[in-house]
Design a protein around this motif. Sequence first.
Motif, mmCIF file in Angstrom:
data_model
loop_
_atom_site.group_PDB
_atom_site.id
_atom_site.type_symbol
_atom_site.label_atom_id
_atom_site.label_comp_id
_atom_site.label_asym_id
_atom_site.label_seq_id
_atom_site.Cartn_x
_atom_site.Cartn_y
_atom_site.Cartn_z
ATOM 1 N N TYR A 1 0.816 -1.174 0.020
ATOM 2 C CA TYR A 1 0.059 0.354 0.062
ATOM 3 C C TYR A 1 0.785 1.189 -0.100
ATOM 4 O O TYR A 1 1.876 1.232 0.713
ATOM 5 C CB TYR A 1 -0.909 0.093 1.124
ATOM 6 N N THR A 2 0.509 2.074 -0.901
ATOM 7 C CA THR A 2 1.357 3.480 -0.957
ATOM 8 C C THR A 2 0.461 4.735 -0.552
ATOM 9 O O THR A 2 -0.538 4.801 -1.060
ATOM 10 C CB THR A 2 1.784 3.820 -2.524
ATOM 11 N N LEU A 3 1.166 5.666 0.187
ATOM 12 C CA LEU A 3 0.565 6.941 0.292
ATOM 13 C C LEU A 3 1.278 7.664 -0.468
ATOM 14 O O LEU A 3 2.771 7.915 -0.340
ATOM 15 C CB LEU A 3 0.544 7.084 1.809
ATOM 16 N N THR A 4 0.879 9.173 -0.659
ATOM 17 C CA THR A 4 1.588 10.174 -1.393
ATOM 18 C C THR A 4 1.091 11.401 -0.752
ATOM 19 O O THR A 4 -0.126 11.434 -0.369
ATOM 20 C CB THR A 4 1.644 10.173 -2.884
ATOM 21 N N ASN A 5 2.004 12.629 -0.860
ATOM 22 C CA ASN A 5 1.427 13.815 -0.517
ATOM 23 C C ASN A 5 1.329 14.746 -1.814
ATOM 24 O O ASN A 5 2.261 14.112 -2.839
ATOM 25 C CB ASN A 5 1.816 14.498 0.782
ATOM 26 N N LYS A 6 1.022 16.106 -1.676
ATOM 27 C CA LYS A 6 1.203 16.844 -2.982
ATOM 28 C C LYS A 6 2.576 17.632 -3.237
ATOM 29 O O LYS A 6 2.985 17.857 -4.380
ATOM 30 C CB LYS A 6 0.416 18.277 -2.409
ATOM 31 N N ASN A 7 3.585 17.068 -2.088
ATOM 32 C CA ASN A 7 4.988 17.511 -2.436
ATOM 33 C C ASN A 7 5.681 16.414 -3.011
ATOM 34 O O ASN A 7 6.939 16.358 -3.030
ATOM 35 C CB ASN A 7 5.410 17.791 -1.076
ATOM 36 N N GLY A 8 4.991 15.076 -3.229
ATOM 37 C CA GLY A 8 5.893 13.907 -3.791
ATOM 38 C C GLY A 8 6.245 13.025 -2.847
ATOM 39 O O GLY A 8 6.943 11.726 -3.059
ATOM 40 N N LEU A 9 6.142 13.352 -1.566
ATOM 41 C CA LEU A 9 6.582 12.270 -0.495
ATOM 42 C C LEU A 9 5.886 10.999 -0.637
ATOM 43 O O LEU A 9 4.681 11.123 -1.189
ATOM 44 C CB LEU A 9 6.445 12.897 1.038
ATOM 45 N N ASP B 1 -3.540 9.700 1.093
ATOM 46 C CA ASP B 1 -2.621 9.973 2.198
ATOM 47 C C ASP B 1 -2.954 9.644 3.617
ATOM 48 O O ASP B 1 -2.171 9.896 4.291
ATOM 49 C CB ASP B 1 -2.628 11.626 1.920
ATOM 50 N N GLN B 2 -3.709 8.724 3.554
ATOM 51 C CA GLN B 2 -3.974 7.961 4.709
ATOM 52 C C GLN B 2 -4.523 6.515 4.692
ATOM 53 O O GLN B 2 -5.142 5.977 3.490
ATOM 54 C CB GLN B 2 -5.304 8.742 5.194
ATOM 55 N N ILE B 3 -4.121 5.701 5.700
ATOM 56 C CA ILE B 3 -4.280 4.363 5.805
ATOM 57 C C ILE B 3 -4.439 4.097 7.160
ATOM 58 O O ILE B 3 -3.835 4.486 7.977
ATOM 59 C CB ILE B 3 -3.046 3.632 4.875
#
Length: 392
Positions: free
Chosen positions: A58-66, A164-166
Amino acid sequence: MKLKSLYLLVLFSLLFLGCKDKSAQKEPGMEAKKISYANTINPDNFKAVIEGDSVNLYTLTNKNGLKADFTNFGQRLIALHVPDKDGEMGDVVLGLPTLDAYMNGPKNNFGAVIGRYGNRIAKGKFSIGNTEYQLAKNNGENHLHGGTIGFDAVIWKVRQSGIDQIEFTRISPDMEEGYPGNLDVKVTYELTDENELKISYEATTDKATIINLTNHSYFNLKGEGKGDINDHVMMINASGYTPVDAGLIPIGTIESVEGTPFDFTSPKTIRQDLNSNHPQMVIGGGYDHNFVLNETPKNSGGLVLAARVTEPTSGRVMEVYTSEPGVQLYGGNFLNGNSTGKGGKPYMKRNAFCLETQHFPDSPNQPDFPGTLLKPGEIYKSTTVYKFDVVK
């Protein structure tokens, strides 16, 4: 009239096409930057069905590319990509490239949730009222990180509510690893647009029990597999620490860090006092101690600043905020090369450090330490934030 209508139709069409072409044009500098991630995890390497339960990546990302990668086996953070001072992404946590490596390789806690009790309990024994409980002795004569099969080695249910959330959930049954009570656990991870990995723990029980959850990520802000962490500059917001005996069990006192290798109240390299002959450094083979956090300063969410770590070459900075009273600094003293990481390099001694937010080790047997008892009708809650930034 027909010519006039035809003229208006042609004029309207030209205006429409002109607007469409203009809207399709990108303003200078508006082109999306392509983000490159080193050692990208192959999701197929984490797909399995084990005793009827599905395991996946499972993958999370944010608007800054983290980007953060998890598996629901052991609720493990496998990779965490954050930018350096030049904007280049780097994976800053130790982890393995396949599910099989976690399940069948040398035992490790890389990136895992730890429970029911993080850290050590002396001789695996504790009492609640007049009832004594015996836990597994899986660290010499002591109990460590939840036992033989702790929370790091079981499959968790998953609900990913967005990019962005799990959320991971599980019911730990009564007397699992010797702990009383059916413990209903929920852990939520959020990768915020402020470049924070926020971990929120919550649990309830139907019988009095003890609980002390943490995350066991190993960090190297240069990047995983890129050598030791001894030149990282660290500040720990703690005026006291809990000395230990030869089995790394607290002796029950809180002592001042002043004048000792454990004084990180002013930033210093991890290397600075690493070879000290202080008895506690000899016992731990380096840093493997609980620090008693000061009560201030706090962030806007009311969490205490536990630590700040800077890596001079990359410029990466990590701050740790928590609701917990303590943090364990572990300097990777027992890494020995028997695990090969995502980049194909073995993880050697002091190739990473851990900052495990927690209640103190052996608290159930230490009446002067903050308590870890959870009763029916109560809700256990704990929050920790790992925040990333850079210095030029």
